[in-house]
Design a protein around this motif. Structure first.
Motif, PDB file in Angstrom:
ATOM      1  N   ASP B 233       0.840  -1.178  -0.104  1.00  9.78           N
ATOM      2  CA  ASP B 233       0.003  -0.062   0.136  1.00  9.78           C
ATOM      3  C   ASP B 233       0.823   1.329  -0.030  1.00  9.78           C
ATOM      4  O   ASP B 233       0.508   2.206  -0.757  1.00  9.78           O
ATOM      5  CB  ASP B 233      -0.910   0.135   1.462  1.00  9.78           C
ATOM      6  CG  ASP B 233      -1.939  -1.168   1.069  1.00  9.78           C
ATOM      7  OD1 ASP B 233      -2.248  -1.642  -0.012  1.00  9.78           O
ATOM      8  OD2 ASP B 233      -2.842  -1.404   2.178  1.00  9.78           O
ATOM      9  N   GLN B 234       1.996   1.251   0.844  1.00  8.35           N
ATOM     10  CA  GLN B 234       2.558   2.529   0.963  1.00  8.35           C
ATOM     11  C   GLN B 234       3.615   2.605  -0.289  1.00  8.35           C
ATOM     12  O   GLN B 234       3.740   3.835  -0.836  1.00  8.35           O
ATOM     13  CB  GLN B 234       3.747   2.592   2.255  1.00  8.35           C
ATOM     14  CG  GLN B 234       4.698   1.595   1.935  1.00  8.35           C
ATOM     15  CD  GLN B 234       5.588   1.805   3.462  1.00  8.35           C
ATOM     16  OE1 GLN B 234       5.037   1.686   4.565  1.00  8.35           O
ATOM     17  NE2 GLN B 234       6.842   1.524   3.231  1.00  8.35           N
ATOM     18  N   SER B 235       4.103   1.559  -1.054  1.00  6.69           N
ATOM     19  CA  SER B 235       5.076   1.651  -2.090  1.00  6.69           C
ATOM     20  C   SER B 235       4.427   2.177  -3.248  1.00  6.69           C
ATOM     21  O   SER B 235       4.735   2.592  -4.252  1.00  6.69           O
ATOM     22  CB  SER B 235       5.847   0.230  -2.154  1.00  6.69           C
ATOM     23  OG  SER B 235       6.151  -0.081  -1.185  1.00  6.69           O
ATOM     24  N   VAL B 236       2.965   1.737  -3.498  1.00  4.76           N
ATOM     25  CA  VAL B 236       2.261   1.928  -4.813  1.00  4.76           C
ATOM     26  C   VAL B 236       2.225   3.516  -4.758  1.00  4.76           C
ATOM     27  O   VAL B 236       2.549   4.039  -5.967  1.00  4.76           O
ATOM     28  CB  VAL B 236       0.818   1.351  -4.630  1.00  4.76           C
ATOM     29  CG1 VAL B 236       0.179   1.889  -5.777  1.00  4.76           C
ATOM     30  CG2 VAL B 236       0.981  -0.123  -4.884  1.00  4.76           C
ATOM     31  N   ILE B 246       4.975  -0.075 -11.091  1.00  5.83           N
ATOM     32  CA  ILE B 246       5.319  -1.225 -10.253  1.00  5.83           C
ATOM     33  C   ILE B 246       5.033  -2.565 -11.301  1.00  5.83           C
ATOM     34  O   ILE B 246       3.916  -2.565 -11.867  1.00  5.83           O
ATOM     35  CB  ILE B 246       4.489  -1.331  -8.989  1.00  5.83           C
ATOM     36  CG1 ILE B 246       5.011  -0.429  -8.257  1.00  5.83           C
ATOM     37  CG2 ILE B 246       4.280  -2.765  -8.343  1.00  5.83           C
ATOM     38  CD1 ILE B 246       4.617  -0.401  -6.637  1.00  5.83           C
ATOM     39  N   PRO B 247       5.988  -3.239 -11.354  1.00 10.68           N
ATOM     40  CA  PRO B 247       5.985  -4.274 -12.281  1.00 10.68           C
ATOM     41  C   PRO B 247       4.895  -5.344 -11.923  1.00 10.68           C
ATOM     42  O   PRO B 247       5.326  -6.646 -11.699  1.00 10.68           O
ATOM     43  CB  PRO B 247       7.372  -4.879 -12.466  1.00 10.68           C
ATOM     44  CG  PRO B 247       7.876  -4.643 -10.877  1.00 10.68           C
ATOM     45  CD  PRO B 247       7.149  -3.446 -10.379  1.00 10.68           C
ATOM     46  N   LEU B 251      -1.910  -5.483 -10.097  1.00 13.25           N
ATOM     47  CA  LEU B 251      -1.981  -4.488  -9.241  1.00 13.25           C
ATOM     48  C   LEU B 251      -3.083  -3.403  -9.389  1.00 13.25           C
ATOM     49  O   LEU B 251      -3.246  -2.833 -10.150  1.00 13.25           O
ATOM     50  CB  LEU B 251      -0.531  -3.632  -8.954  1.00 13.25           C
ATOM     51  CG  LEU B 251      -0.517  -2.715  -7.743  1.00 13.25           C
ATOM     52  CD1 LEU B 251      -0.187  -3.635  -6.462  1.00 13.25           C
ATOM     53  CD2 LEU B 251       0.511  -1.722  -8.134  1.00 13.25           C
ATOM     54  N   LYS B 252      -4.185  -3.438  -8.232  1.00 11.81           N
ATOM     55  CA  LYS B 252      -5.003  -2.500  -8.461  1.00 11.81           C
ATOM     56  C   LYS B 252      -5.657  -2.256  -7.033  1.00 11.81           C
ATOM     57  O   LYS B 252      -5.891  -3.031  -6.265  1.00 11.81           O
ATOM     58  CB  LYS B 252      -6.205  -2.734  -9.420  1.00 11.81           C
ATOM     59  CG  LYS B 252      -7.032  -4.003  -9.134  1.00 11.81           C
ATOM     60  CD  LYS B 252      -8.220  -3.951 -10.090  1.00 11.81           C
ATOM     61  CE  LYS B 252      -9.323  -5.263  -9.868  1.00 11.81           C
ATOM     62  NZ  LYS B 252      -8.653  -6.680 -10.269  1.00 11.81           N
ATOM     63  N   GLY B 258     -10.168  -1.604   0.959  1.00 12.66           N
ATOM     64  CA  GLY B 258      -9.196  -0.631   1.488  1.00 12.66           C
ATOM     65  C   GLY B 258      -7.727  -0.726   1.333  1.00 12.66           C
ATOM     66  O   GLY B 258      -6.817   0.008   1.969  1.00 12.66           O
ATOM     67  N   HIS B 259      -7.356  -1.466   0.635  1.00  9.00           N
ATOM     68  CA  HIS B 259      -6.142  -1.982   0.025  1.00  9.00           C
ATOM     69  C   HIS B 259      -6.010  -2.281  -1.197  1.00  9.00           C
ATOM     70  O   HIS B 259      -6.649  -2.472  -2.175  1.00  9.00           O
ATOM     71  CB  HIS B 259      -5.798  -3.166   1.002  1.00  9.00           C
ATOM     72  CG  HIS B 259      -5.756  -3.008   2.400  1.00  9.00           C
ATOM     73  ND1 HIS B 259      -4.572  -2.257   2.782  1.00  9.00           N
ATOM     74  CD2 HIS B 259      -6.402  -3.793   3.389  1.00  9.00           C
ATOM     75  CE1 HIS B 259      -4.658  -2.376   4.447  1.00  9.00           C
ATOM     76  NE2 HIS B 259      -5.847  -3.213   4.623  1.00  9.00           N
ATOM     77  N   TYR B 260      -4.642  -2.330  -1.657  1.00 10.73           N
ATOM     78  CA  TYR B 260      -4.219  -2.713  -3.237  1.00 10.73           C
ATOM     79  C   TYR B 260      -4.190  -4.197  -3.103  1.00 10.73           C
ATOM     80  O   TYR B 260      -3.773  -4.924  -2.312  1.00 10.73           O
ATOM     81  CB  TYR B 260      -2.983  -2.108  -3.359  1.00 10.73           C
ATOM     82  CG  TYR B 260      -2.781  -0.827  -3.845  1.00 10.73           C
ATOM     83  CD1 TYR B 260      -3.254  -0.208  -5.056  1.00 10.73           C
ATOM     84  CD2 TYR B 260      -2.631   0.179  -3.114  1.00 10.73           C
ATOM     85  CE1 TYR B 260      -3.383   1.008  -5.475  1.00 10.73           C
ATOM     86  CE2 TYR B 260      -2.528   1.642  -3.278  1.00 10.73           C
ATOM     87  CZ  TYR B 260      -3.014   1.773  -4.593  1.00 10.73           C
ATOM     88  OH  TYR B 260      -2.815   3.128  -4.984  1.00 10.73           O
ATOM     89  N   ASP B 261      -4.939  -4.797  -4.243  1.00  8.35           N
ATOM     90  CA  ASP B 261      -4.703  -6.027  -4.678  1.00  8.35           C
ATOM     91  C   ASP B 261      -3.350  -6.360  -5.283  1.00  8.35           C
ATOM     92  O   ASP B 261      -3.029  -5.185  -6.134  1.00  8.35           O
ATOM     93  CB  ASP B 261      -5.967  -6.579  -5.352  1.00  8.35           C
ATOM     94  CG  ASP B 261      -7.280  -6.675  -4.622  1.00  8.35           C
ATOM     95  OD1 ASP B 261      -7.063  -6.846  -3.290  1.00  8.35           O
ATOM     96  OD2 ASP B 261      -8.172  -6.576  -5.211  1.00  8.35           O
TER      97      ASP B 261
END
Lengths: 255, 318, 255, 318
Positions: B233-236, B246-247, B251-252, B258-261
């Motif tokens: 979450d923080q890195s995205v 981000i490779p 990712l979405k 409330g988080h990235y998948d």
């Protein structure tokens, strides 16, 4: 000297001192993750950092005196071997731990005395850099002096390695006390250190330390000189190819 | 007073843990707690020390004197963390020499991310940003670990690490805003270090060998998957800010959670690298062993010199 | 593949083979004046020369297929670590003489078989380079094979060094037989060598030589891969900083 | 038949020399002739071998692949010359091992020019042009030396050296016609190597310790000063062609002599460098000793392997 001559000479002098610090700092940094134990690894890295920091101050001042696009980084990364002006002792490959420590001790004795003198320089910037350096050098000398005792008066192997290192280094120490025309003039103007005058005290200290460390003062008479004229050992070119690689491969960028 | 029996002691111990009391070196602790902690702290310590190698690899080639100083200081900090952690492990009754032997024999592990090579200057950015970033997420959580010396070590380490992470991120930002070549270099470093960084949190909770007991003993405070999610979450967001990608095509943002998948980790690669097929496994260990062996005569000299000093002091006193 | 795809793939293939040759040649050239005796010093230099010559042929062809300003020298001197595509075995630091010779033997067995196949390539230029290489590789193999016997079946020390070298090298040999999509397609077009097919014979030869040399085939199961994707060991960057220094420091000039 | 006495043999020997006959290994020769030759040939051989170091220093950094190949081949040739010359010395009853011991102990010398460092790529030009150039002048003269194996070695060596000299000159020409930086690099190399090249011919005839006897025995065929003059004359013109300046303000054409006059050599520097204060004296020897010592186990392995082979052959034959 005219004011402009003096400025030009001071600039060159600052580059010389920056080169000494950068090249020795580089050599010390080669010990990173190669030290004999973790605490010493960190101590060596720490000393390396002091020297590279010192190089930045001298180069920064030289760049200021040069003007134009000159920066600490153009001085460090865009000059080739013949333009570097460091005294040869600083550039010799690290060798074993005894070699590194013997070199460091011989230089710390010199550098501390040198910076104590440079603190009195009529040039306020050089004096300020020297004041900061004196504190560091005092710590460096305490460390390297201890190592002389521990290795010289340690095991037969450590004694032998240390003695051998001294023999290999000795001929490069004479150059530390040479004064050329540039430094002579600057010394007369109260700006540069009269390093020839440092020799007697240096030799007394070294003699005392070696005696305490049960080591013999080298007696072989040889002297290699050239650093202040850009005549180097063959190791410097290899050091620079490493040091400068990124800047050379990708010129003109910000990092 | 009779000794409490083992079961009583264990119950007492767990009560203290549950009450968030810190366990101190002289306190009674279950042998498995001790072993578990030694394993974890030593792995952590070795990671700091082995981690000096990929970054040390760029000290002599740093592109500016400023960056060189920052990198030197960083690597030095990491060695320093290694020292605190070795000390913390020593409070559990193991010596430094034993810890190093464990590393050299392969019995003790270190973070597998350091088996990836540092190939370009951008890797100094990616390592600082992602590897230190992942480490911090883990370490912040470990500030509340139940063993006192480890917990206090983490507090101290976290402060420095967040500084390192900012420096790494700043390298990436500078490259991402630089020439096309520099931006490509930054993206390439992100591509190579992204997945290994996610692997740093270890297997999924369900597959994690030591997790359940460690959580009960509060050696670990949050699960591998929770920590990994926090890191993603923080890195995205950080990647977006500097325009790097981000490779991970999967990712979405998941509004509901409330988080990235994010995509599935290549656990085969994880296993492969841990088990020895990483680019640098052999190199890292061989390097450490060589330096240690080359330093033997120096350590011997210290011992000999100190013995001589003691003798002299003794005969002067006599 | 279209003709243009094929040309592009062939170009990449030639660069790969050029990289293998250049990097190994560079490592061998590091032995110059460091060999165990003068004759061997010259022999190593001679083999180095063969490989650098081979690199020039492959790069020259790649440059021709690329067109524009591309030359053998832009390929050698203006690409950074991630763009080099050599198999990792070629780039490992030279180590001791046993390490160098064991690497050389393992590669000579491979390279000779590889070049014999490449002689049959539908690409006439690659076939011609291979024909020249086969002759050299036959001589290289004779030499390195002899050294396996001499060192393996020499003194206990030489045996131990050789065995250790084999253990250190073994995990890097698997990559020699990998085929990626590019090579697969080129092999189907009759241009590239199907190197996967070379493995059984290679292993037979190596087994036979090791047996004769009283050496054990390494049994540890590990494999490191990445060269063809530009994932290298950390040693390559340092090699390139040396190799490319002059061209990087003084770009765009004739020498 | 009675043995001729020493005086008779010596007269006979001198008669052969005077008649330009070549002395061969099995011929009688005065002990001093033999010693003198061993000294000279071994110095020559060691010079070829030590000379590999300053040029070897640039193989890994040569600026083009073509130049790299040429340099590699050149250094290889030099090692080859070393081999012929060691063989020639061995015909005089000294072993290779003894020759190498002489080098390592400092008893045997090598050309002092190799105590100067090779600092830039232009030095590869200057060494080829000037150092090989000076060597050729000397070697051409030595083709007529009185000792057969040495003389034949010189014939063979001269062919290759003149090739090297042309290559070195070509490097200088390319630099001199290149960018301002390149031209300065070439001039700097000429400045550094000019005087040491003149010193290669040794002291003035009047001060040359071994010269008179060597001339009488036709070990040497021309005096140091004659050879030096020849070298100066040819080099001045070559420098002019490529627009470089020989660093000697006293250099000028002397119509009367039909030669160039040139300045006095700094004999103090000559003595200083020969006696050990050159930049690289210690480095060159230490390098050779290190390589030799590191190769000991390899040479031992060969000996052991050959012994095993012989044993096997013997027991197969039995």
């Amino acid at each position: 000297m005219t004011a402009s001559d003096t400025q030009q000479a001071t600039r060159q002098y600052a580059v010389r001192l920056g080169d000494d610090a950068l090249i020795l700092g580089h050599r010390l940094s080669e010990w990173c993750s190669n030290g004999p134990f973790l605490e010493e690894d960190l101590a060596l890295t720490n000393v390396a950092l002091d020297f590279i920091g010192r190089a930045r101050m001298f180069y920064g001042y030289a760049a200021e005196l040069t003007g134009g696009d000159c920066t600490e980084d153009t001085l460090a990364y865009q000059r080739d071997c013949r333009e570097f002006r460091n005294l040869l002792l600083h550039e010799l490959p690290i060798g074993d731990f005894a070699f590194t420590m013997a070199r460091q001790y011989l230089l710390d004795e010199y550098t501390l005395a040198f910076m104590q003198q440079l603190q009195q320089s009529a040039d306020a910037t050089l004096a300020a850099i020297a004041a900061k350096s004196v504190k560091e050098s005092r710590y460096h000398l305490r460390r390297s002096h201890d190592w002389m005792l521990r290795l010289g008066d340690g095991t037969p192997e450590s004694h032998e390695r240390m003695q051998k290192a001294l023999e290999q280094l000795w001929g490069y120490t004479h150059e530390l006390f040479d004064m050329d025309a540039l430094e002579q003039e600057l010394a007369e103007a109260g700006i540069a250190v009269d390093c020839a005058a440092l020799q007697p005290a240096w030799e007394r200290s070294v003699r005392a330390t070696l005696a305490e460390a049960t080591l013999a003062l080298p007696t072989a008479e040889w002297a290699v000189r050239g650093g202040r004229n850009g005549i180097h050992t063959e190791s410097l070119g290899h050091l620079l190819s490493e040091l400068q690689f990124v800047q050379r491969a990708y010129p003109g960028l910000s990092w | 007073m009779s000794q409490p029996d083992a079961a009583q002691q264990e119950t007492l111990f767990q009560t203290r843990i549950d009450a968030e009391e810190k366990i101190e070196p002289k306190d009674w602790m279950p042998e498995k707690y001790r072993q578990n902690l030694i394993r974890q702290i030593s792995q952590h310590a070795h990671s700091e020390v082995i981690g000096m190698q990929p970054e040390g690899n760029w000290i002599t080639r740093a592109p500016t004197l400023h960056r060189k100083c920052v990198l030197l200081a960083k690597v030095q900090d990491e060695g320093g963390h290694g020292l605190y952690l070795y000390s913390a492990a020593e409070t559990l009754g193991i010596t430094r020499e034993e810890l190093i032997e464990g590393l050299h024999s392969g019995k003790a592990k270190y973070a597998s991310i350091f088996n990836y090579p540092s190939l370009t200057w951008a890797d100094m950015g990616a390592i600082g940003w992602l590897v230190d970033g992942a480490a911090i997420v883990n370490q912040v959580s470990l500030q509340r670990t139940s063993y006192g010396p480890y917990s206090r070590g983490m507090v101290r380490i976290c402060k420095e690490e967040s500084f390192h992470q900012r420096q790494g991120y700043h390298i990436m930002m500078t490259l991402a805003r630089g020439s096309a070549e520099q931006k490509a270099m930054a993206q390439d470093a992100l591509d190579r270090f992204w997945w290994p960084s996610l692997m740093m949190f270890g297997p999924h909770d369900a597959e994690s060998a030591h997790s359940a007991q460690s959580m009960k003993w509060k050696i670990k405070r949050q699960s591998n998957d929770e920590l990994r999610q926090k890191f993603v979450d923080q890195s995205v967001k950080q990647a977006e800010v500097i325009g790097l990608t981000i490779p991970d095509p999967d990712l979405k943002w998941n509004e509901e959670r409330g988080h990235y998948d994010f995509g599935e980790i290549d656990w085969e690669e994880f296993t492969r690298v841990i088990n020895g097929d990483g680019m640098c496994n052999r190199q890292r260990l061989a390097h450490h062993i060589r330096a240690h062996e080359e330093g033997q005569w120096v350590r011997d000299a210290i011992t000999a010199h100190e013995a001589k000093q003691r003798e002299r002091a003794a005969s002067a006193a006599a």
